[in-house]
Design a protein around this motif. Structure first.
Motif, mmCIF file in Angstrom:
data_model
loop_
_atom_site.group_PDB
_atom_site.id
_atom_site.type_symbol
_atom_site.label_atom_id
_atom_site.label_comp_id
_atom_site.label_asym_id
_atom_site.label_seq_id
_atom_site.Cartn_x
_atom_site.Cartn_y
_atom_site.Cartn_z
ATOM 1 N N THR A 40 -114.648 -0.116 112.118
ATOM 2 C CA THR A 40 -114.454 1.200 111.510
ATOM 3 C C THR A 40 -115.148 1.273 110.151
ATOM 4 O O THR A 40 -115.142 0.295 109.394
ATOM 5 C CB THR A 40 -112.958 1.509 111.354
ATOM 6 N N PRO A 41 -115.730 2.436 109.819
ATOM 7 C CA PRO A 41 -116.315 2.609 108.490
ATOM 8 C C PRO A 41 -115.299 2.998 107.435
ATOM 9 O O PRO A 41 -115.655 3.240 106.293
ATOM 10 C CB PRO A 41 -117.314 3.754 108.717
ATOM 11 N N GLY A 42 -114.014 3.065 107.812
ATOM 12 C CA GLY A 42 -112.998 3.494 106.860
ATOM 13 C C GLY A 42 -112.768 4.995 106.968
ATOM 14 O O GLY A 42 -113.070 5.618 107.983
ATOM 15 N N GLY A 43 -112.229 5.576 105.902
ATOM 16 C CA GLY A 43 -111.949 7.004 105.929
ATOM 17 C C GLY A 43 -110.771 7.365 105.051
ATOM 18 O O GLY A 43 -110.730 7.013 103.871
ATOM 19 N N SER A 44 -109.773 8.023 105.639
ATOM 20 C CA SER A 44 -108.639 8.567 104.903
ATOM 21 C C SER A 44 -107.710 7.466 104.400
ATOM 22 O O SER A 44 -107.187 6.673 105.187
ATOM 23 C CB SER A 44 -107.863 9.541 105.803
ATOM 24 N N VAL A 45 -107.489 7.453 103.090
ATOM 25 C CA VAL A 45 -106.583 6.469 102.501
ATOM 26 C C VAL A 45 -105.163 6.678 103.015
ATOM 27 O O VAL A 45 -104.482 5.726 103.418
ATOM 28 C CB VAL A 45 -106.612 6.557 100.963
ATOM 29 N N VAL A 97 -111.962 3.567 95.649
ATOM 30 C CA VAL A 97 -111.554 4.812 96.299
ATOM 31 C C VAL A 97 -112.347 5.963 95.685
ATOM 32 O O VAL A 97 -112.564 6.017 94.474
ATOM 33 C CB VAL A 97 -110.040 5.060 96.107
ATOM 34 N N SER A 98 -112.770 6.882 96.525
ATOM 35 C CA SER A 98 -113.512 8.055 96.045
ATOM 36 C C SER A 98 -112.762 9.325 96.395
ATOM 37 O O SER A 98 -111.874 9.335 97.251
ATOM 38 C CB SER A 98 -114.920 8.090 96.657
ATOM 39 N N MET A 99 -113.134 10.414 95.734
ATOM 40 C CA MET A 99 -112.494 11.705 95.958
ATOM 41 C C MET A 99 -113.572 12.740 96.254
ATOM 42 O O MET A 99 -114.515 12.909 95.482
ATOM 43 C CB MET A 99 -111.683 12.133 94.734
ATOM 44 N N GLN A 100 -113.437 13.419 97.377
ATOM 45 C CA GLN A 100 -114.376 14.464 97.746
ATOM 46 C C GLN A 100 -113.886 15.787 97.179
ATOM 47 O O GLN A 100 -112.758 16.208 97.440
ATOM 48 C CB GLN A 100 -114.492 14.576 99.265
ATOM 49 N N VAL A 101 -114.730 16.450 96.393
ATOM 50 C CA VAL A 101 -114.375 17.725 95.788
ATOM 51 C C VAL A 101 -115.007 18.842 96.601
ATOM 52 O O VAL A 101 -116.214 18.837 96.844
ATOM 53 C CB VAL A 101 -114.848 17.797 94.322
ATOM 54 N N LEU A 102 -114.197 19.786 97.026
ATOM 55 C CA LEU A 102 -114.701 20.876 97.841
ATOM 56 C C LEU A 102 -115.440 21.897 96.985
ATOM 57 O O LEU A 102 -115.254 21.976 95.766
ATOM 58 C CB LEU A 102 -113.543 21.547 98.589
ATOM 59 N N ALA A 103 -116.281 22.691 97.623
ATOM 60 C CA ALA A 103 -117.104 23.678 96.907
ATOM 61 C C ALA A 103 -116.222 24.670 96.150
ATOM 62 O O ALA A 103 -115.148 25.070 96.624
ATOM 63 C CB ALA A 103 -117.993 24.413 97.904
ATOM 64 N N ASN A 117 -104.817 9.896 88.466
ATOM 65 C CA ASN A 117 -103.642 9.053 88.685
ATOM 66 C C ASN A 117 -103.443 8.768 90.172
ATOM 67 O O ASN A 117 -103.040 7.654 90.547
ATOM 68 C CB ASN A 117 -102.398 9.733 88.112
ATOM 69 N N ALA A 118 -103.721 9.767 91.014
ATOM 70 C CA ALA A 118 -103.589 9.563 92.462
ATOM 71 C C ALA A 118 -104.603 8.535 92.951
ATOM 72 O O ALA A 118 -104.278 7.669 93.781
ATOM 73 C CB ALA A 118 -103.768 10.885 93.200
ATOM 74 N N LEU A 119 -105.837 8.617 92.452
ATOM 75 C CA LEU A 119 -106.860 7.637 92.828
ATOM 76 C C LEU A 119 -106.441 6.235 92.402
ATOM 77 O O LEU A 119 -106.564 5.277 93.167
ATOM 78 C CB LEU A 119 -108.199 8.002 92.188
ATOM 79 N N LYS A 120 -105.958 6.117 91.173
ATOM 80 C CA LYS A 120 -105.536 4.807 90.675
ATOM 81 C C LYS A 120 -104.368 4.259 91.488
ATOM 82 O O LYS A 120 -104.300 3.057 91.775
ATOM 83 C CB LYS A 120 -105.157 4.910 89.199
ATOM 84 N N SER A 121 -103.438 5.142 91.862
ATOM 85 C CA SER A 121 -102.292 4.709 92.659
ATOM 86 C C SER A 121 -102.733 4.210 94.032
ATOM 87 O O SER A 121 -102.265 3.160 94.502
ATOM 88 C CB SER A 121 -101.309 5.868 92.813
ATOM 89 N N ASP A 122 -103.628 4.956 94.672
ATOM 90 C CA ASP A 122 -104.129 4.536 95.987
ATOM 91 C C ASP A 122 -104.854 3.198 95.887
ATOM 92 O O ASP A 122 -104.675 2.309 96.724
ATOM 93 C CB ASP A 122 -105.070 5.590 96.563
#
Length: 222
Positions: A40-45, A97-103, A117-122
């Protein structure tokens, strides 16, 4: 009864639900040992952590296998195995961990702080899972993550992520059920889509879950 599942897909809400449905059905059929083959390439945390927690919670032995590449949140799922195997020609990839920002998404200071904080927690949860698996300090794992570390099987064995390297994964006559990504190149047909039951396993149609989407403005991937 041993259950064999091959997961050859990104970690998404759809594929995660398929995997959980399969595990639940096999448990009802009397499975007492699960063999989960991963590439798997990974995906949703969120979905990867949920799969890990489920596999650790079920009252049977779980063995995991890397038969190609196990990247990102896939490494966390791999860590659910009591015995963790890899074929000789494979890899593991760790990265932040990365975060995708929508348009057209707008952020104010509190929202930016909340997302950070959510990224750091994950990332902390991921590091804790891997740390407990390889018996190394969390700080060591965080360095591997930030260094975007790629491990071949021999290195993964040295780190304690893999417990054995071997080529033989499935015994003759095993009941193997596969989960694939539903997105298929144009002109190809796969029936039934998503899940391929063998030897009479009755599996719910994965299309019933295709309407499930993220309702959040950002999607965290790993």
């Amino acid at each position: 009864m041993d259950g064999f599942i091959k997961f050859y897909a990104p970690v998404t809400p759809n594929t995660a639900i398929q995997l959980q449905q399969l595990v639940e059905q096999l448990l009802r059929q009397g499975m007492n040992r699960l063999h989960l083959l991963l590439s798997t390439p990974g995906g949703s945390v969120h979905d990867g952590i949920s799969i890990y927690n489920l596999l650790k919670a079920i009252p049977i032995e779980v063995n995991t296998y890397n038969f190609g590449s196990v990247d990102s949140i896939g490494v966390v799922i791999f860590c659910a195995g009591t015995n963790r195997y890899s074929v000789p020609h494979a890899r593991f990839l760790l990265h932040p961990v990365s975060m995708q920002v929508l348009a057209n998404q707008t952020f104010d200071e509190p929202l930016i702080a909340e997302r950070l904080n959510a990224l750091k927690s994950d990332q902390s949860n991921i590091a804790k899972v891997i740390s407990a698996t390889i018996n190394q300090p969390v700080e060591h794992v965080l360095k591997l993550i930030h260094d975007r570390t790629s491990l071949e099987p021999e290195k993964a064995l040295e780190h304690g992520l893999v417990t054995e390297i071997k080529s033989s994964l499935i015994p003759p006559g095993a009941n193997l059920v596969s989960i694939y990504d539903n997105q298929v190149p144009q002109g190809m047909q796969i029936v039934p889509p998503g899940i391929f039951p063998l030897r009479g396993l009755s599996i719910p149609d994965p299309q019933n879950t295709s309407s499930i989407t993220h309702s959040f403005s950002t999607i965290k991937s790993y």
